[in-house]
Design an enzyme around this catalytic site. Structure first.
Site, short mmCIF file in Angstrom:
data_model
loop_
_atom_site.label_atom_id
_atom_site.label_comp_id
_atom_site.label_asym_id
_atom_site.label_seq_id
_atom_site.Cartn_x
_atom_site.Cartn_y
_atom_site.Cartn_z
N HIS A 48 0.87 -1.19 0.00
CA HIS A 48 0.00 0.00 0.00
C HIS A 48 0.90 1.23 0.00
CE1 HIS A 48 -3.71 -2.28 0.91
NE2 HIS A 48 -2.89 -3.09 1.56
N ARG A 53 -0.32 4.47 -0.72
CA ARG A 53 -1.09 5.62 -0.20
C ARG A 53 -1.11 6.84 -1.12
NH1 ARG A 53 -3.32 2.03 3.11
NH2 ARG A 53 -2.11 1.56 4.98
N ASP A 69 2.01 -7.02 2.58
CA ASP A 69 0.86 -6.17 2.91
C ASP A 69 1.35 -4.88 3.61
OD1 ASP A 69 -1.71 -5.18 3.23
OD2 ASP A 69 -2.29 -6.61 4.80
N HIS A 103 1.06 3.88 8.26
CA HIS A 103 0.16 4.86 8.87
C HIS A 103 1.00 5.81 9.70
CE1 HIS A 103 -3.48 2.76 7.68
NE2 HIS A 103 -2.99 1.64 8.16
ZN LIG Z 1 -6.14 -6.80 2.70
#
Ligand SMILES: [Zn+2]
Length: 426
Positions: A63, A65, A307, A311
């Protein structure tokens, strides 16, 4: 750039035994492998004693972002975290803002990557518009820009009829589906596993069956549609056994991934509400960890993927239920796998190369890279004698929400080479 790497121990997906030798690289390619090679004029020699020469890793679940949440991570910072961890290619998840659900957003993301990243960046696209689970996303347009993986990751595609229709449609173009598996009605506030720890902490947990039901549902849908389904970040042993059962039947194309954190940590690690152990699917039990490891060794899992989910400190400092799900993973993945599994004899470098380099590339329709004459230069040197301390300064991700923060582990990614460039040297 001409490089002669001497005395390397060479890892490959085909054998747990490490070959040894010298490797000559020039013009972005591996030119020669042998013993006692002499450096051509102008070549740089690197003595790789005690170091493993392995293909660059490839992370098929990250991710970044961007667009939308650049305070957490950007494509630039995320790809630098990848390089820091020995990763030379990534696949972005589409839960950005706007979500990556159309050709316009895909084009935008690929353009940012082209300008700001030093490694290839691929992106998945949404199954449904804005990941809402109702209307199909702009699948055609995304396909034309090279998208092959469709996923509503972050959530399950709620309506099975919509997912089935997407599968029937997109499979004709050779696209495949990646599923985040979770029945939302069963998942409570999505904070942690349902079990002893959730009872003790007084927070409604998410039971493993919330994940297992959708693992089975989505494989059944793929079976019905003749689609290829990839099950993401499996956290439950029974979920793994479900995939094993379907693979043994052999009449549906199913692949699956496991994350380092689901092999290494349990809900007990949450301790006093430590949000660096909060992710989705949640950490479960020791029995699940052991089951998942066996699944990885047996080949039920085709690949390892982090994954990687950054944050900000502010977001992660909220109370346990309110804090967002996810931990960063790319800075730490390879060293943590080495420290906990290779150095302890649980599995060898062949498994790492196969599951974290070769198979993820094949999943994306890319050729695997290897240390062989004629192959592109895409490799790392990994020092098995050195250690890495995961300080805030070490991490290249914009966020440091990881359980490994300030831990010292065995192993170090020392050199990353891609094409004609040295991307990292320690
Ligand atoms: Zn997921």
């Amino acid at each position: 750039m001409t490089l002669l790497i001497t005395n390397a121990r060479i890892a490959s997906e085909n054998s747990p035994d490490l070959a040894s030798g010298d490797v000559l690289i020039s013009d972005g390619k591996i030119q020669q492998i042998g013993k006692g090679l002499t450096a051509p004029d102008g070549a740089r020699t690197i003595d790789a004693r005690n170091r493993i020469l392995a293909p660059g890793m490839f992370d098929a679940h990250v991710h970044f972002r961007e667009p939308g949440f650049e305070a957490k991570e950007t494509i630039a910072s995320g790809t630098e975290a990848a390089i820091n961890g020995g990763i030379t290619g990534v696949v972005m998840m589409p839960n950005t803002r706007p979500a990556i659900d159309s050709a316009t957003v895909v084009a935008n993301v690929l353009d940012i990557a082209k300008r700001t990243a030093r490694i290839p960046v691929y992106t998945s696209g949404c199954v449904t518009k804005d990941r809402h689970g109702k209307e199909l996303a702009g699948i055609d347009g995304m396909r034309n820009l090279g998208v092959v993986m469709l996923t509503d990751d972050g959530d399950t595609t709620g309506d099975p009829a919509v997912l089935l229709r997407a599968m029937q449609y997109a499979s004709e173009f050779g696209m495949f589906f990646a599923s985040h598996c979770e029945v939302p009605e069963l998942a409570g506030p999505r904070a942690l596993n349902e079990g002893l720890v959730s009872y003790r902490l007084g927070i409604k947990g998410s039971p493993a069956c919330a994940e297992e039901i959708i693992i089975d549902r989505d494989i059944r849908l793929a079976h019905a549609a003749g689609a290829h389904i990839h099950i993401q970040h499996v956290s439950s042993k029974l979920g793994m056994e479900t995939i094993r059962w379907w693979k043994q039947r052999g009449d549906v194309k199913v692949t699956a991934e496991v994350s380092p954190h689901h092999l290494l940590f349990t809900d007990e690690h949450i301790g006093d509400f430590d949000t660096n152990y909060k992710m989705n699917p949640p950490l479960r039990t020791q029995a699940d960890n052991e089951g998942l490891l066996q699944g990885l060794i047996d080949g039920v899992f085709d690949l390892i993927a982090t994954d990687h989910a950054p944050h900000t400190p502010f977001e992660k400092s909220q109370d346990f239920v309110s804090a967002p799900n996810g931990i960063t993973g790319m800075d730490t993945a390879l060293v943590s796998l080495y420290h906990h599994f290779v150095a302890t004899g649980k599995f060898g470098w062949d498994l790492i190369v196969k599951r974290y380099s070769a198979e993820p590339r094949r999943l994306m329709g890319l050729p695997a890279v290897s240390i062989e004459v004629g192959q592109p230069a895409d490799f790392i040197l990994f020092d098995t004698e050195a250690e890495t301390t995961f300080t805030k300064e070490f991490m290249k991700s914009r966020s440091q929400n990881t359980p490994f923060i300030d831990q010292t582990l065995k192993g170090s990614v020392d050199l990353v080479v891609l094409g004609t460039e040295i991307l990292l040297e320690r």
